[in-house]
Design a protein around this motif. Structure first.
Motif, PDB file in Angstrom:
ATOM      1  N   TRP A   6       0.833  -1.207   0.000  1.00 32.03           N
ATOM      2  CA  TRP A   6       0.000   0.000   0.000  1.00 32.03           C
ATOM      3  C   TRP A   6       0.863   1.250   0.000  1.00 32.03           C
ATOM      4  O   TRP A   6       0.555   2.228  -0.674  1.00 32.03           O
ATOM      5  N   GLU A  28       0.056   4.107  -5.017  1.00 28.01           N
ATOM      6  CA  GLU A  28      -0.999   5.080  -4.795  1.00 28.01           C
ATOM      7  C   GLU A  28      -2.327   4.489  -5.254  1.00 28.01           C
ATOM      8  O   GLU A  28      -2.397   3.764  -6.237  1.00 28.01           O
ATOM      9  N   HIS A  60      -4.722   8.795  -4.042  1.00 26.62           N
ATOM     10  CA  HIS A  60      -4.541   8.896  -2.593  1.00 26.62           C
ATOM     11  C   HIS A  60      -3.260   8.167  -2.181  1.00 26.62           C
ATOM     12  O   HIS A  60      -3.276   6.946  -1.987  1.00 26.62           O
ATOM     13  N   PHE A 106      -0.383   6.793   0.291  1.00 28.29           N
ATOM     14  CA  PHE A 106      -0.420   6.349   1.682  1.00 28.29           C
ATOM     15  C   PHE A 106       0.135   7.458   2.565  1.00 28.29           C
ATOM     16  O   PHE A 106       1.090   8.131   2.194  1.00 28.29           O
ATOM     17  N   PRO A 107      -0.440   7.676   3.729  1.00 25.44           N
ATOM     18  CA  PRO A 107       0.043   8.749   4.610  1.00 25.44           C
ATOM     19  C   PRO A 107       1.514   8.560   4.973  1.00 25.44           C
ATOM     20  O   PRO A 107       1.953   7.434   5.230  1.00 25.44           O
ATOM     21  N   ASP A 144      -4.847   9.877   9.992  1.00 24.69           N
ATOM     22  CA  ASP A 144      -4.543   9.883   8.559  1.00 24.69           C
ATOM     23  C   ASP A 144      -4.713   8.491   7.951  1.00 24.69           C
ATOM     24  O   ASP A 144      -5.233   8.343   6.848  1.00 24.69           O
ATOM     25  N   ASP A 195      -8.489   7.603   7.782  1.00 29.88           N
ATOM     26  CA  ASP A 195      -9.095   8.317   6.649  1.00 29.88           C
ATOM     27  C   ASP A 195      -8.716   7.658   5.333  1.00 29.88           C
ATOM     28  O   ASP A 195      -9.562   7.451   4.460  1.00 29.88           O
ATOM     29  N   TRP A 196      -7.435   7.302   5.179  1.00 30.62           N
ATOM     30  CA  TRP A 196      -6.954   6.693   3.944  1.00 30.62           C
ATOM     31  C   TRP A 196      -7.637   5.339   3.696  1.00 30.62           C
ATOM     32  O   TRP A 196      -8.069   5.049   2.581  1.00 30.62           O
ATOM     33  N   GLN A 218     -11.210   6.058   2.592  1.00 31.99           N
ATOM     34  CA  GLN A 218     -11.284   6.666   1.262  1.00 31.99           C
ATOM     35  C   GLN A 218     -10.959   5.679   0.151  1.00 31.99           C
ATOM     36  O   GLN A 218     -11.590   5.694  -0.912  1.00 31.99           O
ATOM     37  N   THR A 219      -9.976   4.837   0.388  1.00 33.10           N
ATOM     38  CA  THR A 219      -9.529   3.908  -0.656  1.00 33.10           C
ATOM     39  C   THR A 219     -10.242   2.560  -0.598  1.00 33.10           C
ATOM     40  O   THR A 219     -10.126   1.769  -1.524  1.00 33.10           O
TER      41      THR A 219
END
Length: 76
Positions: free
Chosen positions: A29, A33, A37, A39-40, A52, A55-56, A59-60
């Motif tokens: 991951w 990308e 998005h 990865f943080p 973070d 959220d990731w 979102q993904t």
């Protein structure tokens, strides 16, 4: 005087456990990308800000845990 709590952080192993995947999956991951998005990034100590990452994951839609935020609230 205001007391602030430190930001919760996660190791790669913690992220794998939260996402219900194996640890090497998290490494992939980080390298790939997803839908614009990335990865943080890790903080200075090599750990990742929990908010973070959560959220990731949402979102993904990565991982096998549809309840990431709820589970993180219980375990972090």
């Amino acid at each position: 005087m205001t007391i602030t709590q430190p930001t919760a952080t996660l190791s790669l192993t913690d992220i794998a456990r939260l996402g219900q995947v194996r640890r090497p999956v998290v490494t992939m991951w980080r390298k790939r990308e997803k839908d614009g998005h990335p990865f943080p990034p890790p903080s200075g100590d090599g750990r990742f800000p929990a908010g973070d990452v959560i959220d990731w994951l949402e979102q993904t839609r990565r991982g096998n845990n549809p309840h990431v935020r709820r589970d993180a609230a219980v375990t972090i």
